[in-house]
Design an enzyme around this catalytic site. Structure first.
Site, PDB file in Angstrom:
ATOM      1  N   ASP A   9       3.049   2.505  -6.329  1.00 27.70           N
ATOM      2  CA  ASP A   9       2.255   2.134  -5.155  1.00 27.70           C
ATOM      3  C   ASP A   9       2.697   2.992  -3.975  1.00 27.70           C
ATOM      4  O   ASP A   9       3.870   3.036  -3.636  1.00 27.70           O
ATOM      5  CB  ASP A   9       2.495   0.641  -4.852  1.00 27.70           C
ATOM      6  CG  ASP A   9       1.593   0.117  -3.741  1.00 27.70           C
ATOM      7  OD1 ASP A   9       1.063  -0.981  -3.905  1.00 27.70           O
ATOM      8  OD2 ASP A   9       1.439   0.800  -2.715  1.00 27.70           O
ATOM      9  N   ASP A 103      -4.338   3.626  -4.259  1.00 30.81           N
ATOM     10  CA  ASP A 103      -2.944   4.077  -4.143  1.00 30.81           C
ATOM     11  C   ASP A 103      -2.007   3.420  -5.151  1.00 30.81           C
ATOM     12  O   ASP A 103      -0.797   3.457  -4.980  1.00 30.81           O
ATOM     13  CB  ASP A 103      -2.430   3.869  -2.708  1.00 30.81           C
ATOM     14  CG  ASP A 103      -1.921   2.458  -2.449  1.00 30.81           C
ATOM     15  OD1 ASP A 103      -2.496   1.506  -3.015  1.00 30.81           O
ATOM     16  OD2 ASP A 103      -0.950   2.327  -1.697  1.00 30.81           O
ATOM     17  N   GLU A 104      -2.554   2.858  -6.220  1.00 29.34           N
ATOM     18  CA  GLU A 104      -1.732   1.997  -7.067  1.00 29.34           C
ATOM     19  C   GLU A 104      -2.169   2.080  -8.537  1.00 29.34           C
ATOM     20  O   GLU A 104      -3.360   2.123  -8.822  1.00 29.34           O
ATOM     21  CB  GLU A 104      -2.024   0.581  -6.581  1.00 29.34           C
ATOM     22  CG  GLU A 104      -0.956  -0.413  -6.667  1.00 29.34           C
ATOM     23  CD  GLU A 104      -1.523  -1.760  -6.225  1.00 29.34           C
ATOM     24  OE1 GLU A 104      -1.125  -2.754  -6.830  1.00 29.34           O
ATOM     25  OE2 GLU A 104      -2.373  -1.803  -5.320  1.00 29.34           O
TER      26      GLU A 104
HETATM   27  P1  TTP Z   1      -1.394  -1.277   0.086  1.00 34.23           P
HETATM   28  O1  TTP Z   1      -0.722  -0.547  -1.028  1.00 34.23           O
HETATM   29  O2  TTP Z   1      -1.493  -2.760   0.014  1.00 34.23           O
HETATM   30  O3  TTP Z   1      -0.669  -0.958   1.464  1.00 34.23           O
HETATM   31  P2  TTP Z   1      -0.049   0.395   1.969  1.00 34.23           P
HETATM   32  O4  TTP Z   1      -0.059   1.447   0.920  1.00 34.23           O
HETATM   33  O5  TTP Z   1      -0.721   0.776   3.258  1.00 34.23           O
HETATM   34  O6  TTP Z   1       1.425  -0.023   2.353  1.00 34.23           O
HETATM   35  P3  TTP Z   1       2.629  -0.384   1.366  1.00 34.23           P
HETATM   36  O7  TTP Z   1       3.695   0.613   1.690  1.00 34.23           O
HETATM   37  O8  TTP Z   1       3.024  -1.777   1.741  1.00 34.23           O
HETATM   38  O9  TTP Z   1       2.110  -0.269  -0.030  1.00 34.23           O
HETATM   39  O10 TTP Z   1      -2.851  -0.733   0.281  1.00 34.23           O
HETATM   40  C1  TTP Z   1      -3.188   0.624   0.090  1.00 34.23           C
HETATM   41  C2  TTP Z   1      -4.228   1.047   1.109  1.00 34.23           C
HETATM   42  O11 TTP Z   1      -5.373   0.206   1.009  1.00 34.23           O
HETATM   43  C3  TTP Z   1      -3.762   0.942   2.540  1.00 34.23           C
HETATM   44  O12 TTP Z   1      -3.086   2.099   2.985  1.00 34.23           O
HETATM   45  C4  TTP Z   1      -5.024   0.684   3.282  1.00 34.23           C
HETATM   46  C5  TTP Z   1      -5.903  -0.034   2.313  1.00 34.23           C
HETATM   47  N1  TTP Z   1      -5.919  -1.475   2.635  1.00 34.23           N
HETATM   48  C6  TTP Z   1      -6.944  -1.971   3.430  1.00 34.23           C
HETATM   49  O13 TTP Z   1      -7.847  -1.246   3.817  1.00 34.23           O
HETATM   50  N2  TTP Z   1      -6.916  -3.291   3.766  1.00 34.23           N
HETATM   51  C7  TTP Z   1      -5.925  -4.145   3.348  1.00 34.23           C
HETATM   52  O14 TTP Z   1      -5.927  -5.335   3.698  1.00 34.23           O
HETATM   53  C8  TTP Z   1      -4.885  -3.615   2.526  1.00 34.23           C
HETATM   54  C9  TTP Z   1      -3.770  -4.523   2.042  1.00 34.23           C
HETATM   55  C10 TTP Z   1      -4.930  -2.283   2.193  1.00 34.23           C
HETATM   56 MG    MG Z   2       0.607   1.015  -0.991  1.00 35.47          MG
END
Ligand code: TTP
Ligand code: MG
Length: 389
Positions: A9, A103-104
């Site tokens: 992720d 992203d995952e």
């Molecule tokens: P995430 O992997 O949940 O968050 P992140 O990558 O920004 O941060 P982390 O380091 O905690 O993993 O989500 C991936 C992307 O998806 C994030 O950059 C933006 C988008 N997203 C949204 O648009 N709305 C949301 O509520 C979430 C959780 C993510």
């Molecule tokens: Mg992320």
């Protein structure tokens, strides 16, 4: 050696891409999201998180907490391209990949020990490759199953690499809050608290009968997960390229109003499937076959992503009305493509519009009572008016 699942992720994905591409934003709080009156934070850089800013928070609140941040509207097509590059790197590490979002992903790396000295060595190299090739940072969890791998990748963010060893599954997760268990949400969380179950360890030790009495079949699943047991395989799905529905008529259809009414019915099915898959679309295609068997398709690519029945229908209707010929038709079809996950889009602006609420409500009814039960105004009124005429 048993099964090893890796969950990867990206850290603060949208914000990290912006900081990578704009060196002047590096080291600064960056907040990406909808900047309108009802805007919502998509994500915040780790610098901004220190001020308490997080995903899904209102932009209004984010501005109050961290007024000095750089505020940016998401460039979703750019992030999608970056995501494709990341997923391409994944493919060098395992053929068994289950993408979860931009992203995952899960990678089943069980068979890869011949190429890498150990699962940890593979994980390190995956992180290093993402950093070297894309100048981005990923967090990785390694564990005997999907549930644990996903928990692990979150344990040491950012730039994490957390392993949950065989034999230590239950002990590692037992202090964590119950809301880390898949499927535990707004409804189940208060119920668990009511039962005095706060940690994953509490659920692992709870009386199974009590869990089953309260949660039915999910009670057992919940306890299995709490004990670190999860047998679900990594599902290598070929992501859908398009979603469509078509009908071949027994008799050729002429009546324009009837055709449009049928088009709306097909659109409702397409919209439903699209939303169930958590997707939105940027392209709509209409397909028509004439009695001569000549088949024509007409497509329109949009600048925004749509997922609501009415929005899809409006494009389909416009394509139909723009056809140069008014002839009887034998087949009518509509499909959507250029699909994009809406979990990453829907939160840019709080979904306030009436029609989107209606869509949520009707989808909920369809889920409960089956797809046929809910039919929208247009179908009913048109059928009635046709009977009358
Ligand atoms: P995430 O992997 O949940 O968050 P992140 O990558 O920004 O941060 P982390 O380091 O905690 O993993 O989500 C991936 C992307 O998806 C994030 O950059 C933006 C988008 N997203 C949204 O648009 N709305 C949301 O509520 C979430 C959780 C993510
Ligand atoms: Mg992320």
């Amino acid at each position: 050696m048993g099964r090893w699942i890796l969950h990867v992720d990206m850290d603060a994905f949208f914000a990290s891409v912006e900081q990578r591409d704009h060196p002047e934003y590096r080291g600064k709080p960056v907040i990406v999201g909808g900047l309108g009156a009802r805007g919502v934070v998509s994500t915040a850089s780790y610098e901004a998180r220190r001020f308490g800013v997080h995903s899904a928070m209102s932009m209004h609140e984010a501005r109050r907490l961290c007024p000095q941040a750089v505020f940016l509207v998401p460039d979703i097509y750019h992030y999608q391209a970056v995501s494709q590059a990341i997923h391409k790197i994944f493919r060098a590490f395992s053929p068994l990949i289950e993408p979860l979002s931009l992203d995952e992903a899960f990678l089943d790396i069980s068979g890869m020990q011949l190429l890498f000295t150990s699962p940890v060595a593979l994980a390190k190299q995956l992180k290093a490759t993402i950093r070297a090739e894309l100048n981005l940072v990923a967090s990785v969890g390694l564990a005997p199953n999907k549930f644990l791998a996903k928990i692990a990748s979150d344990m040491q963010k950012p730039d994490g690499l957390q392993v949950i060893e065989y034999g230590k599954e239950a002990a590692t997760i037992s202090p964590l809050s119950v809301d880390k268990i898949w499927g535990v949400g707004k409804v189940t969380l208060p119920q668990l608290r009511q039962l005095g179950l706060f940690t994953i360890g509490d659920v692992a030790k709870a009386e199974l009968a009590l869990l089953e009495q309260t949660f039915g079949i999910f009670g057992r699943e919940m306890q299995q997960l709490a004990r670190g047991i999860d047998v679900r395989p990594v599902l290598v799905q070929q992501a859908a390229q398009s979603i469509g529905r078509e009908t071949t008529f027994e008799q050729d259809w002429v009546d324009e109003e009837a055709i449009l009414t049928h088009l709306f019915a097909l659109t409702e099915q397409v919209g439903w499937k699209l939303r169930q898959a958590g997707l939105g679309a940027r392209r709509v295609t209409l397909k028509i076959r004439y009695p001569s068997f000549e088949t024509v398709t007409r497509s329109k690519t949009l600048s925004q992503v749509i997922s609501l029945d009415d929005d899809i229908f409006q494009v389909g209707q416009a394509l139909f009305l723009a056809l140069p010929r008014r002839e009887p038709i034998r087949l009518l079809g509509i499909s959507v493509s250029h699909l994009l996950s809406t979990s990453q889009l829907s939160l840019f602006e709080a979904e306030e519009s009436k029609k989107s609420k209606l869509s949520v409500v009707t989808d909920e009814l369809k889920r409960k009572f089956g797809q046929k039960i809910v039919t929208r105004g247009r179908l009913v009124t048109n059928k009635e008016s046709r009977h009358k005429s």
